[in-house]
Design a protein around this motif. Sequence first.
Motif, mmCIF file in Angstrom:
data_model
loop_
_atom_site.group_PDB
_atom_site.id
_atom_site.type_symbol
_atom_site.label_atom_id
_atom_site.label_comp_id
_atom_site.label_asym_id
_atom_site.label_seq_id
_atom_site.Cartn_x
_atom_site.Cartn_y
_atom_site.Cartn_z
ATOM 1 N N TYR A 135 0.849 -1.191 0.000
ATOM 2 C CA TYR A 135 0.000 0.000 0.000
ATOM 3 C C TYR A 135 0.884 1.241 0.000
ATOM 4 N N ARG A 137 0.572 5.805 -0.797
ATOM 5 C CA ARG A 137 -0.267 6.949 -1.136
ATOM 6 C C ARG A 137 0.484 7.827 -2.121
ATOM 7 N N GLY A 184 -8.937 9.474 -2.044
ATOM 8 C CA GLY A 184 -9.169 8.365 -1.135
ATOM 9 C C GLY A 184 -9.391 7.038 -1.831
ATOM 10 N N HIS A 186 -8.507 3.861 -4.460
ATOM 11 C CA HIS A 186 -7.273 3.114 -4.686
ATOM 12 C C HIS A 186 -7.169 2.661 -6.138
ATOM 13 N N TYR A 206 -1.567 -1.315 -4.046
ATOM 14 C CA TYR A 206 -2.719 -0.423 -4.017
ATOM 15 C C TYR A 206 -2.237 1.004 -3.753
ATOM 16 N N GLU A 208 -3.267 4.732 -2.991
ATOM 17 C CA GLU A 208 -4.341 5.605 -2.517
ATOM 18 C C GLU A 208 -4.149 7.002 -3.097
#
Length: 316
Positions: A135, A137, A184, A186, A206, A208
């Motif tokens: 994950y 961002r 927000g 993904h 993923y 974000e």
Amino acid sequence: MDFKDYYETLGLERGATQDEVKRAYRKLARKFHPDVNKEPGAEEKFKEAGEAYEVLKDPEKRAAYDQLGANWQAGQDFRAPPDWNDGFEFSGGGYTEANEEDFSDFFETLFGRARAQGARQQSSRQFHAHGQDHYARITIDLKDAYEGATRTISLQAPEVDASGHVTLKTRSIRVNIPKGVTEGKHIRLAGQGTPGIGQGKPGDLYLEINFRDDGHYTAEGRDVYFDLPITPWEAAMGGKVKAPTPNGVVELKIPQNAHAGQKLRLKGRGIPGKSAGDLYAVLQIAVPPAKTDEDRKLYEQMARQMKFDPRAKLGV
């Protein structure tokens, strides 16, 4: 919220090896364990040492924590920057059996989301030999959400070198930003996570989505807002003004007797989608300064003729 200096808690320098982190924690754990030490404050120190170890023993959390820099002091008022972990990869795992109820608000602010993701991934790995999901961002321009784009992004993932120090490995990935993506959400990159075990499939990555703060537009779901300054006479008499939007300049009609904070809606001009959002111009009345004697005389004339009292309803 107080900043936690996890290195200070364990009595370590920031360049300590992973083995030194382990030894420091074990020493403090033995010293302050509630079953051994009954002195006041011992249990709290035991919990603090456990939280510090939870972060520094894990290369991912330690590298992310180090991103905050060494300028913060323990106990200093802290607010995590909104983009503090942009472009940093977290895997789905890496969390121990430590009691999460003992963690501070500081820990929850930085790592709460990553721990929840890890719990989901660990649950699935009990039945599958798939690799862990990762994950991260990323920050994009609002215009990319309007039009779609292809971007090359750099991600940093931690690894432990031969000397036991945590280092960051950078990789670049070409990413397609889909038109209509919202903050927000993904983007899933199949197979870009940790390799699988044996014949297991690799995990996914993923990303974000976070919108870059351009000082002008603010997105709420698919709706977009921006402040539009107008003059007092435009507010009073109405008229047409030009206004910027993420996909071009438009002409807006200002109604008569408009007021500050009034929203003018441009239907369907928000972020595209099956049901497109709206764009809202929030009116802000800009008052011209009285820079010259002529300006001041004009204001004095307005004050005499208009007899306007904005505080009339306040009873003063």
